[in-house]
Design a protein around this motif. Structure first.
Motif, PDB file in Angstrom:
ATOM      1  N   GLY A  36       5.101  12.825   7.897  1.00 40.65           N
ATOM      2  CA  GLY A  36       4.120  11.842   7.466  1.00 40.65           C
ATOM      3  C   GLY A  36       3.690  10.939   8.599  1.00 40.65           C
ATOM      4  O   GLY A  36       2.530  10.545   8.704  1.00 40.65           O
ATOM      5  N   PHE A  37       4.617  10.597   9.489  1.00 39.98           N
ATOM      6  CA  PHE A  37       4.293   9.732  10.621  1.00 39.98           C
ATOM      7  C   PHE A  37       3.377  10.451  11.609  1.00 39.98           C
ATOM      8  O   PHE A  37       2.442   9.863  12.149  1.00 39.98           O
ATOM      9  CB  PHE A  37       5.581   9.309  11.332  1.00 39.98           C
ATOM     10  CG  PHE A  37       5.356   8.390  12.503  1.00 39.98           C
ATOM     11  CD1 PHE A  37       5.258   7.023  12.314  1.00 39.98           C
ATOM     12  CD2 PHE A  37       5.248   8.898  13.779  1.00 39.98           C
ATOM     13  CE1 PHE A  37       5.044   6.181  13.387  1.00 39.98           C
ATOM     14  CE2 PHE A  37       5.034   8.057  14.860  1.00 39.98           C
ATOM     15  CZ  PHE A  37       4.937   6.700  14.667  1.00 39.98           C
ATOM     16  N   CYS A  48       6.925   0.583   7.941  1.00 39.86           N
ATOM     17  CA  CYS A  48       6.860  -0.200   6.698  1.00 39.86           C
ATOM     18  C   CYS A  48       6.177   0.590   5.581  1.00 39.86           C
ATOM     19  O   CYS A  48       6.612   0.561   4.424  1.00 39.86           O
ATOM     20  CB  CYS A  48       6.114  -1.513   6.943  1.00 39.86           C
ATOM     21  SG  CYS A  48       6.989  -2.687   7.999  1.00 39.86           S
ATOM     22  N   ALA A  49       5.096   1.303   5.940  1.00 41.93           N
ATOM     23  CA  ALA A  49       4.388   2.087   4.928  1.00 41.93           C
ATOM     24  C   ALA A  49       5.262   3.211   4.394  1.00 41.93           C
ATOM     25  O   ALA A  49       5.314   3.465   3.186  1.00 41.93           O
ATOM     26  CB  ALA A  49       3.094   2.652   5.518  1.00 41.93           C
ATOM     27  N   ILE A  50       5.961   3.901   5.297  1.00 39.99           N
ATOM     28  CA  ILE A  50       6.838   4.991   4.873  1.00 39.99           C
ATOM     29  C   ILE A  50       7.955   4.463   3.980  1.00 39.99           C
ATOM     30  O   ILE A  50       8.291   5.058   2.950  1.00 39.99           O
ATOM     31  CB  ILE A  50       7.426   5.710   6.103  1.00 39.99           C
ATOM     32  CG1 ILE A  50       6.339   6.514   6.811  1.00 39.99           C
ATOM     33  CG2 ILE A  50       8.575   6.635   5.710  1.00 39.99           C
ATOM     34  CD1 ILE A  50       6.787   7.130   8.120  1.00 39.99           C
ATOM     35  N   THR A  74       0.826  -1.201   0.000  1.00 39.72           N
ATOM     36  CA  THR A  74       0.000   0.000   0.000  1.00 39.72           C
ATOM     37  C   THR A  74       0.862   1.252   0.000  1.00 39.72           C
ATOM     38  O   THR A  74       0.594   2.219  -0.726  1.00 39.72           O
ATOM     39  CB  THR A  74      -0.930   0.004   1.226  1.00 39.72           C
ATOM     40  OG1 THR A  74      -1.791  -1.133   1.172  1.00 39.72           O
ATOM     41  CG2 THR A  74      -1.772   1.270   1.262  1.00 39.72           C
ATOM     42  N   GLY A  75       1.905   1.251   0.840  1.00 42.14           N
ATOM     43  CA  GLY A  75       2.824   2.384   0.849  1.00 42.14           C
ATOM     44  C   GLY A  75       3.481   2.577  -0.500  1.00 42.14           C
ATOM     45  O   GLY A  75       3.610   3.710  -0.984  1.00 42.14           O
ATOM     46  N   ALA A  76       3.900   1.478  -1.120  1.00 40.77           N
ATOM     47  CA  ALA A  76       4.539   1.562  -2.434  1.00 40.77           C
ATOM     48  C   ALA A  76       3.566   2.093  -3.484  1.00 40.77           C
ATOM     49  O   ALA A  76       3.933   2.911  -4.340  1.00 40.77           O
ATOM     50  CB  ALA A  76       5.080   0.200  -2.849  1.00 40.77           C
TER      51      ALA A  76
END
Length: 446
Positions: free
Chosen positions: A164-165, A201-203, A19-21
């Motif tokens: 972003g976090f 992981c998303a970042i 999803t992050g990618a």
């Protein structure tokens, strides 16, 4: 049972990375399209005309944007509205992703003084909701993908992982939004340590895709990164005056935003007229002060190369003019984000003050920009986390003090964010009951 739970957790983490990618790749794709459109209109076409080309381009842009709004509705939504919906509902509607993406690009193509973050974040939130809806049978945690993807998109847009976090947690009363239920009544059960891993992981997925595609094909956003800052007696003596100048810019932005919002409301549903007015003003100011146009990331790099050849008055005029033009664009139909234009305004004002004072330029930029962004956001910590995308860590104390001063400057009651929200809510209660910022895509009036 434990094996199934572990398998679901593993699948969820993989889904988060993907999803992050996807979020990072989508952000890159829209920014790549933005650069292509700007190059075609302003380099290929603009080079064939004289200095008055901005007038023609912005009027055509106003007409196109106005007609698009009349047909599809007022998109994209403001970044704060997108984040509020994601935090409140745990999802973001994705039935109009095409319209949202086009609406995000149009003001950017025609030189609008707005940033891409609002449209990009809304589109990514919709995509992540779509993915989460199709994977929720694997567990309630998959409904968390919308918030995770939104956070990943912000990290990619600003190339600022800490911002972003923190952004998805910003504004919650207890600082943690995980205890609220989504639309379907499913409570997110990720432990806090697990949440940190998931966000990381998303970042990583978003920045990896965004920066990888940028390295391969170019594109992206290019705010300059300042690395050297000198803090001496001269700089410390100018810290408060510099911060006050930046804070004035932030104060004016909020006041102009409120005034233009009221003016647009009084004009009613006339999207074409409002967009044409914004285009006319944008072009007129842009002919006199060219750096006031566009989002500001490329212009900040260009300004860094030529600021010493410009007078302090021109630099200050550029910064303060953009402070007025950006909210005009946003409220009169050229919808988009304000973060990149606000950062550019602070940089222009900082260069102007460096020319006046003789203090270290990067110090002036840090102080003026942080105070201006702090005055707009009213959250010093969030302002500093955002500004790490272009200013050195060594300037953190300067940035935090300036941002705190900017946020501390009081706004007139009518222009305070809380008061404006209450006024908007009261207006909607007496009206049709619909969100005044989003008519669900229904055509506007004439």
């Amino acid at each position: 049972m434990e094996t199934t739970k572990l398998a679901n957790r593993t699948l969820f983490v993989l889904a988060v990375i993907v999803t992050g990618a996807v979020a990072g790749a989508f952000v890159w794709a829209l920014l790549f399209a933005m650069n292509l459109g700007i190059t075609f209109i302003w380099s290929n076409l603009g080079s064939r005309f004289g200095i008055y080309f901005p007038l023609a381009a912005c009027l055509v842009g106003g007409l196109v944007i106005g007609l698009f709004t009349k047909r599809f509705g007022p998109y994209p939504e403001d970044l704060n509205e997108v984040m509020a919906k994601v935090k409140r509902d745990g999802r973001y509607d994705y039935d109009k992703l095409g319209s949202l993406s086009v609406a995000a690009l149009l003001p950017l193509f025609f030189g609008g003084s707005v940033g891409p973050e609002a449209g990009l974040t809304g589109a990514v939130a919709g995509i992540c909701t779509w993915v989460g809806d199709r994977m929720k049978r694997f567990g309630a945690d998959f409904q968390k993908l919308t918030e995770v993807g939104t956070m990943a998109a912000l990290s990619a847009i600003f190339t600022a992982p800490l911002f972003g976090f923190a952004a998805p947690l910003y504004g919650n009363g207890d600082g943690d939004g995980d205890d609220r239920e989504g639309k379907g009544g499913s409570t997110i059960t990720l432990p806090k340590n697990g949440k940190i891993v998931v966000y990381f992981c998303a970042i990583a997925g978003a920045l990896g895709a965004f920066m990888g595609l940028g390295a391969l094909f170019g594109g992206g956003l290019s705010l300059p990164r300042f690395t050297d800052i000198h803090v001496g007696a001269t700089e410390l003596a100018w810290l408060v005056p510099l911060a006050l100048i930046g804070a004035l810019g932030g104060w004016l932005f909020c006041v102009f935003d409120g005034l233009f919002e009221k003016a647009a409301s009084k004009m009613g549903d006339r999207p074409v007229v409002k967009a044409l007015i914004a285009g006319l003003v944008l072009a007129s100011v842009g002919i006199l002060l060219p750096f006031t146009m566009f989002a500001g990331e490329t212009q900040a790099e260009q300004l860094g190369e030529v600021w010493t050849t410009m007078g302090a008055a021109a630099l200050l005029a550029t910064g303060f003019a953009k402070v007025a033009v950006t909210p005009l664009c946003i409220r009169f139909g050229w919808r988009g984000g304000h973060f990149f234009p606000v950062i550019f305004s602070g940089i222009a004002i900082g260069y102007g003050m460096a020319a006046l004072t003789g203090a270290d330029p990067v110090f002036c930029l840090c102080a003026c920009t942080a105070a201006l962004v702090g005055g707009v956001m009213r959250q010093p910590l969030m302002a500093v986390l955002l500004l790490f995308l272009c200013f050195p860590v060594k300037g953190v104390v300067v940035m935090f003090l300036a941002a705190a001063l900017g946020a501390a400057v009081p706004l007139p009651k009518a222009f305070r964010p809380a008061e404006r929200k209450r006024a908007a809510a009261a207006g909607s209660e007496h009206g049709s009951g619909e969100d005044p910022g989003n008519d669900g895509g229904k055509p506007a009036g004439n």
